[in-house]
Motif scaffolding. Structure first.
Motif, PDB file in Angstrom:
ATOM      1  N   PRO A 124       0.827  -1.201   0.000  1.00  0.00           N
ATOM      2  CA  PRO A 124       0.000   0.000   0.000  1.00  0.00           C
ATOM      3  C   PRO A 124       0.861   1.250   0.000  1.00  0.00           C
ATOM      4  O   PRO A 124       1.774   1.391   0.791  1.00  0.00           O
ATOM      5  N   ALA A 125       0.560   2.162  -0.916  1.00  0.00           N
ATOM      6  CA  ALA A 125       1.316   3.409  -0.970  1.00  0.00           C
ATOM      7  C   ALA A 125       0.513   4.515  -1.613  1.00  0.00           C
ATOM      8  O   ALA A 125       0.987   5.220  -2.472  1.00  0.00           O
ATOM      9  N   SER A 126      -0.742   4.659  -1.204  1.00  0.00           N
ATOM     10  CA  SER A 126      -1.541   5.727  -1.766  1.00  0.00           C
ATOM     11  C   SER A 126      -0.957   7.079  -1.404  1.00  0.00           C
ATOM     12  O   SER A 126      -1.179   8.056  -2.081  1.00  0.00           O
ATOM     13  N   GLN A 127      -0.189   7.075  -0.340  1.00  0.00           N
ATOM     14  CA  GLN A 127       0.563   8.256   0.043  1.00  0.00           C
ATOM     15  C   GLN A 127       1.991   7.817   0.286  1.00  0.00           C
ATOM     16  O   GLN A 127       2.255   6.693   0.678  1.00  0.00           O
ATOM     17  N   HIS A 128       2.915   8.740   0.079  1.00  0.00           N
ATOM     18  CA  HIS A 128       4.332   8.428   0.263  1.00  0.00           C
ATOM     19  C   HIS A 128       4.600   7.865   1.656  1.00  0.00           C
ATOM     20  O   HIS A 128       5.384   6.939   1.825  1.00  0.00           O
ATOM     21  N   GLU A 129       3.910   8.395   2.674  1.00  0.00           N
ATOM     22  CA  GLU A 129       4.141   7.966   4.050  1.00  0.00           C
ATOM     23  C   GLU A 129       3.764   6.508   4.288  1.00  0.00           C
ATOM     24  O   GLU A 129       4.193   5.912   5.263  1.00  0.00           O
ATOM     25  N   ARG A 130       2.946   5.934   3.423  1.00  0.00           N
ATOM     26  CA  ARG A 130       2.506   4.560   3.622  1.00  0.00           C
ATOM     27  C   ARG A 130       3.456   3.542   3.016  1.00  0.00           C
ATOM     28  O   ARG A 130       3.298   2.351   3.237  1.00  0.00           O
ATOM     29  N   ALA A 131       4.429   3.991   2.246  1.00  0.00           N
ATOM     30  CA  ALA A 131       5.432   3.086   1.682  1.00  0.00           C
ATOM     31  C   ALA A 131       6.345   2.612   2.813  1.00  0.00           C
ATOM     32  O   ALA A 131       6.513   3.306   3.816  1.00  0.00           O
ATOM     33  N   PRO A 132       6.952   1.440   2.677  1.00  0.00           N
ATOM     34  CA  PRO A 132       7.887   0.960   3.705  1.00  0.00           C
ATOM     35  C   PRO A 132       9.009   1.977   3.927  1.00  0.00           C
ATOM     36  O   PRO A 132       9.387   2.725   3.015  1.00  0.00           O
ATOM     37  N   GLU A 133       9.543   1.992   5.135  1.00  0.00           N
ATOM     38  CA  GLU A 133      10.582   2.959   5.481  1.00  0.00           C
ATOM     39  C   GLU A 133      11.776   2.892   4.538  1.00  0.00           C
ATOM     40  O   GLU A 133      12.346   3.924   4.169  1.00  0.00           O
ATOM     41  N   SER A 134      12.155   1.694   4.117  1.00  0.00           N
ATOM     42  CA  SER A 134      13.303   1.572   3.214  1.00  0.00           C
ATOM     43  C   SER A 134      13.040   2.295   1.891  1.00  0.00           C
ATOM     44  O   SER A 134      13.930   2.960   1.360  1.00  0.00           O
ATOM     45  N   LEU A 135      11.815   2.202   1.362  1.00  0.00           N
ATOM     46  CA  LEU A 135      11.496   2.873   0.106  1.00  0.00           C
ATOM     47  C   LEU A 135      11.371   4.381   0.296  1.00  0.00           C
ATOM     48  O   LEU A 135      11.768   5.153  -0.578  1.00  0.00           O
ATOM     49  N   ARG A 136      10.834   4.821   1.424  1.00  0.00           N
ATOM     50  CA  ARG A 136      10.772   6.265   1.697  1.00  0.00           C
ATOM     51  C   ARG A 136      12.180   6.829   1.788  1.00  0.00           C
ATOM     52  O   ARG A 136      12.473   7.907   1.260  1.00  0.00           O
ATOM     53  N   THR A 137      13.072   6.096   2.461  1.00  0.00           N
ATOM     54  CA  THR A 137      14.458   6.528   2.588  1.00  0.00           C
ATOM     55  C   THR A 137      15.123   6.580   1.220  1.00  0.00           C
ATOM     56  O   THR A 137      15.793   7.561   0.874  1.00  0.00           O
ATOM     57  N   LEU A 138      14.937   5.540   0.438  1.00  0.00           N
ATOM     58  CA  LEU A 138      15.506   5.492  -0.916  1.00  0.00           C
ATOM     59  C   LEU A 138      15.023   6.677  -1.738  1.00  0.00           C
ATOM     60  O   LEU A 138      15.820   7.368  -2.370  1.00  0.00           O
ATOM     61  N   SER A 139      13.722   6.945  -1.724  1.00  0.00           N
ATOM     62  CA  SER A 139      13.191   8.043  -2.537  1.00  0.00           C
ATOM     63  C   SER A 139      13.721   9.393  -2.065  1.00  0.00           C
ATOM     64  O   SER A 139      14.016  10.268  -2.890  1.00  0.00           O
ATOM     65  N   THR A 140      13.887   9.574  -0.774  1.00  0.00           N
ATOM     66  CA  THR A 140      14.429  10.831  -0.241  1.00  0.00           C
ATOM     67  C   THR A 140      15.813  11.102  -0.798  1.00  0.00           C
ATOM     68  O   THR A 140      16.106  12.207  -1.276  1.00  0.00           O
ATOM     69  N   TYR A 141      16.681  10.095  -0.750  1.00  0.00           N
ATOM     70  CA  TYR A 141      18.055  10.296  -1.216  1.00  0.00           C
ATOM     71  C   TYR A 141      18.154  10.343  -2.739  1.00  0.00           C
ATOM     72  O   TYR A 141      18.991  11.067  -3.285  1.00  0.00           O
ATOM     73  N   LEU A 142      17.294   9.606  -3.442  1.00  0.00           N
ATOM     74  CA  LEU A 142      17.294   9.711  -4.909  1.00  0.00           C
ATOM     75  C   LEU A 142      16.836  11.103  -5.341  1.00  0.00           C
ATOM     76  O   LEU A 142      17.391  11.677  -6.284  1.00  0.00           O
ATOM     77  N   GLU A 143      15.847  11.665  -4.654  1.00  0.00           N
ATOM     78  CA  GLU A 143      15.403  13.032  -4.958  1.00  0.00           C
ATOM     79  C   GLU A 143      16.548  14.015  -4.760  1.00  0.00           C
ATOM     80  O   GLU A 143      16.779  14.897  -5.583  1.00  0.00           O
ATOM     81  N   LEU A 144      17.274  13.865  -3.658  1.00  0.00           N
ATOM     82  CA  LEU A 144      18.410  14.736  -3.368  1.00  0.00           C
ATOM     83  C   LEU A 144      19.473  14.608  -4.461  1.00  0.00           C
ATOM     84  O   LEU A 144      19.997  15.607  -4.949  1.00  0.00           O
ATOM     85  N   ALA A 145      19.755  13.383  -4.862  1.00  0.00           N
ATOM     86  CA  ALA A 145      20.767  13.156  -5.900  1.00  0.00           C
ATOM     87  C   ALA A 145      20.338  13.757  -7.234  1.00  0.00           C
ATOM     88  O   ALA A 145      21.155  14.355  -7.933  1.00  0.00           O
ATOM     89  N   VAL A 146      19.065  13.617  -7.577  1.00  0.00           N
ATOM     90  CA  VAL A 146      18.566  14.202  -8.827  1.00  0.00           C
ATOM     91  C   VAL A 146      18.686  15.721  -8.767  1.00  0.00           C
ATOM     92  O   VAL A 146      19.151  16.360  -9.716  1.00  0.00           O
ATOM     93  N   ASP A 147      18.291  16.305  -7.638  1.00  0.00           N
ATOM     94  CA  ASP A 147      18.369  17.766  -7.481  1.00  0.00           C
ATOM     95  C   ASP A 147      19.799  18.276  -7.608  1.00  0.00           C
ATOM     96  O   ASP A 147      20.038  19.338  -8.170  1.00  0.00           O
ATOM     97  N   GLU A 148      20.760  17.523  -7.074  1.00  0.00           N
ATOM     98  CA  GLU A 148      22.155  17.935  -7.083  1.00  0.00           C
ATOM     99  C   GLU A 148      22.911  17.451  -8.319  1.00  0.00           C
ATOM    100  O   GLU A 148      24.046  17.853  -8.550  1.00  0.00           O
TER     101      GLU A 148
END
Length: 127
Positions: A23-47
């Motif tokens: 279940p991931a209708s919202q970002h917060e509902r994704a498993p912690e590992s995937l939320r963490t992954l997406s956070t750092y991938l977003e940072l890497a894309v931005d930089e």
């Protein structure tokens, strides 16, 4: 909406494996590992850089962004995350090209391995 993980050798359309149904209708509902992954991938894309994960201790891994082929001192330090999260990320992302949808965001990246300062490092390179 579901979290869909597509692992591909390339992005020509031949799917290797698919895991979905989390279940991931919202970002917060994704498993912690995937939320963490997406956070750092977003940072890497931005930089415009890579995410570099170096497990320095049994229970924690350092997170850096930057060019893993350059000097280790040039990597930007973003603290540590639990080694268990890194293990889950490695389990979800195969070596080579990956495509994942987490929440409503699609991510394409390459997972590779290198050595930095005599330590193994997982490198996530956004595409």
């Amino acid at each position: 909406m579901t979290v869909t993980i597509l692992r591909r050798r390339d992005f020509t359309g031949q799917k290797m494996t698919t895991a979905s149904g989390l279940p991931a209708s919202q970002h917060e509902r994704a498993p912690e590992s995937l939320r963490t992954l997406s956070t750092y991938l977003e940072l890497a894309v931005d930089e415009g850089v890579c995410v570099v994960l170096i497990c320095q201790y049994a229970d924690a891994c350092a997170v850096y962004t930057g060019d893993p082929t350059g000097a280790a001192d040039d990597l930007a330090d973003h603290g540590t995350i639990a080694a268990a999260l890194v293990d889950e990320i490695r389990g979800l992302a195969e070596e080579g090209a990956n495509q994942m949808t987490i929440g409503d965001r699609a991510y394409r990246f390459i997972r590779s391995f290198t050595q930095i300062a005599d330590r193994g490092a997982v490198v996530l390179t956004p595409l």
